[in-house]
Design a protein around this motif. Structure first.
Motif, short mmCIF file in Angstrom:
data_model
loop_
_atom_site.label_atom_id
_atom_site.label_comp_id
_atom_site.label_asym_id
_atom_site.label_seq_id
_atom_site.Cartn_x
_atom_site.Cartn_y
_atom_site.Cartn_z
N GLU A 177 66.03 -25.19 -52.93
CA GLU A 177 64.94 -25.85 -52.22
C GLU A 177 64.23 -26.80 -53.17
OE1 GLU A 177 62.32 -22.93 -50.62
OE2 GLU A 177 63.78 -22.18 -49.16
N VAL A 178 63.56 -27.78 -52.60
CA VAL A 178 62.78 -28.70 -53.42
C VAL A 178 61.45 -28.96 -52.73
CG1 VAL A 178 63.59 -30.87 -52.36
CG2 VAL A 178 62.91 -30.85 -54.77
N ASP A 179 60.45 -29.25 -53.55
CA ASP A 179 59.12 -29.51 -53.01
C ASP A 179 58.68 -30.91 -53.45
OD1 ASP A 179 56.68 -29.26 -51.87
OD2 ASP A 179 55.85 -27.95 -53.43
N PRO A 180 58.98 -31.92 -52.66
CA PRO A 180 58.61 -33.28 -53.07
C PRO A 180 57.09 -33.47 -53.00
CG PRO A 180 60.21 -33.30 -51.24
CD PRO A 180 59.65 -31.91 -51.35
N SER A 181 56.56 -34.27 -53.88
CA SER A 181 55.18 -34.74 -53.73
C SER A 181 55.22 -35.97 -52.84
CB SER A 181 54.58 -35.11 -55.08
OG SER A 181 54.41 -33.97 -55.87
N ALA A 182 54.31 -36.03 -51.88
CA ALA A 182 54.30 -37.17 -50.95
C ALA A 182 52.87 -37.52 -50.61
CB ALA A 182 55.08 -36.82 -49.68
#
Ligand code: CA
Length: 314
Positions: A177-182
């Motif tokens: 899983e990845v948690d992008p900053s947006a």
């Protein structure tokens, strides 16, 4: 404000292997749809020659593919696209021993047809904005040193020379899983956005980058920034993508050169705590960026001891 017919986005990019490495694991690309949205992407792969190149290429293709075929709501597009890229890179890496553990950083800007845009990133590829002479980094690196600066434990100056400066806290494709900053960004006529890999900001400081962006057209700026990074050593692949937003009726008043509305190439080749499983080490040695493996763990422990010693002596 309906500026679909009046807004121009001048785009130019350049990606270069640099002066030391034997392969370019960076990619960049731009995409446009019929509704007037523009997507700009830079990715910087890691995980050995084949793995790094594959990971960054898959990131660009997947993020661009989501934009072109599954756009949905603009507000959520970048996060969905980054997560899709993570799924794809992780899936391919898990199915091929030669690509196991590959990953990439990524930064993307979605420019809407009116005054709204969005930026997202994972890792230490960056987005900057030059507006009214002010140059700001609009992404915050997912790196160990950036977190230390944020916590007030080291200064930005110390971070720039710190032995742990290449350790990433997040990347695309290594974990499941990845948690992008947006974030949403507003767009004004005259805004100049820069997306780049660390091969640029690792060689040039912010004032040097801003001076070029303020003086040159996007195409000339992209070329000059790459040339300057190489002149300063070119120790890494260097990739820059420059985009200037101009309302057509203001275009003659904007001193940004004579680039056409678009000159970018075809695709070339919500925050949370850092995920320890996604901790990556980027190696400075030419042509290599390795990921968190047992030898890297040992090396990192040694580096940590060195870092503590360095801090005590500083
Ligand atoms: Ca790099």
């Amino acid at each position: 404000m309906n500026s679909i017919r009046s807004r121009q986005v001048q785009i130019a990019s350049r990606s270069d292997v640099g002066r030391v490495r034997s392969a370019n694991q960076d990619v960049c690309g731009e995409f446009e749809n019929a509704d007037g949205y523009r997507l700009l992407v830079v990715a910087d792969g890691m995980g050995g020659h084949q793995g790094g190149e594959t990971a960054s290429r898959l990131a660009l293709e997947t993020i661009g593919g989501i934009f072109e075929r599954d756009f949905g709501a603009a507000e959520t597009l970048l996060v969905r696209a980054f997560r899709a890229a993570n799924d794809e890179i992780h899936r391919v890496g898990a199915s091929d021993p030669a690509l196991h553990g590959m990953g990439t950083t990524g930064v993307a800007i979605l420019i809407g047809p009116s005054d709204e845009g969005w930026v997202a990133h994972v890792g230490d590829s960056r987005a900057y904005r030059l507006r009214d002479g002010r140059f700001d980094q609009i992404t915050e690196d997912h790196s160990w040193v950036c977190e230390e600066v944020r916590q007030g434990r080291i200064s930005a100056e110390e971070a720039s020379v710190h032995p742990m400066r290449n350790v990433l806290l997040r990347s695309i494709g290594v974990g499941s899983e990845v948690d992008p900053s947006a974030a949403a960004i507003d767009l004004r006529s005259g805004d100049c956005f820069l997306l780049c890999s660390d091969g640029l900001w690792g060689e040039l400081d912010d004032p040097a980058i801003a001076e070029v962006l303020a003086r040159e057209s996007p195409s000339s700026a992209a070329a000059e920034l790459v040339d300057l990074a190489n002149a300063h050593g070119g120790r890494d692949n260097v990739t820059v993508l420059v985009a200037t937003v101009i309302d057509a009726d203001e275009a003659p008043a904007i001193a940004m050169g004579v680039d056409g509305p678009t000159e970018g190439p075809a695709p070339s080749r919500s925050d949370s705590q850092p995920d320890a499983a996604a901790l990556h080490a980027k190696c400075d040695s030419p042509g290599q960026r390795s990921i968190w493996t047992p030898p890297v763990v040992i090396a990192a422990v040694l580096v940590t001891v060195m870092a503590l010693f360095w801090r005590l002596c500083a």
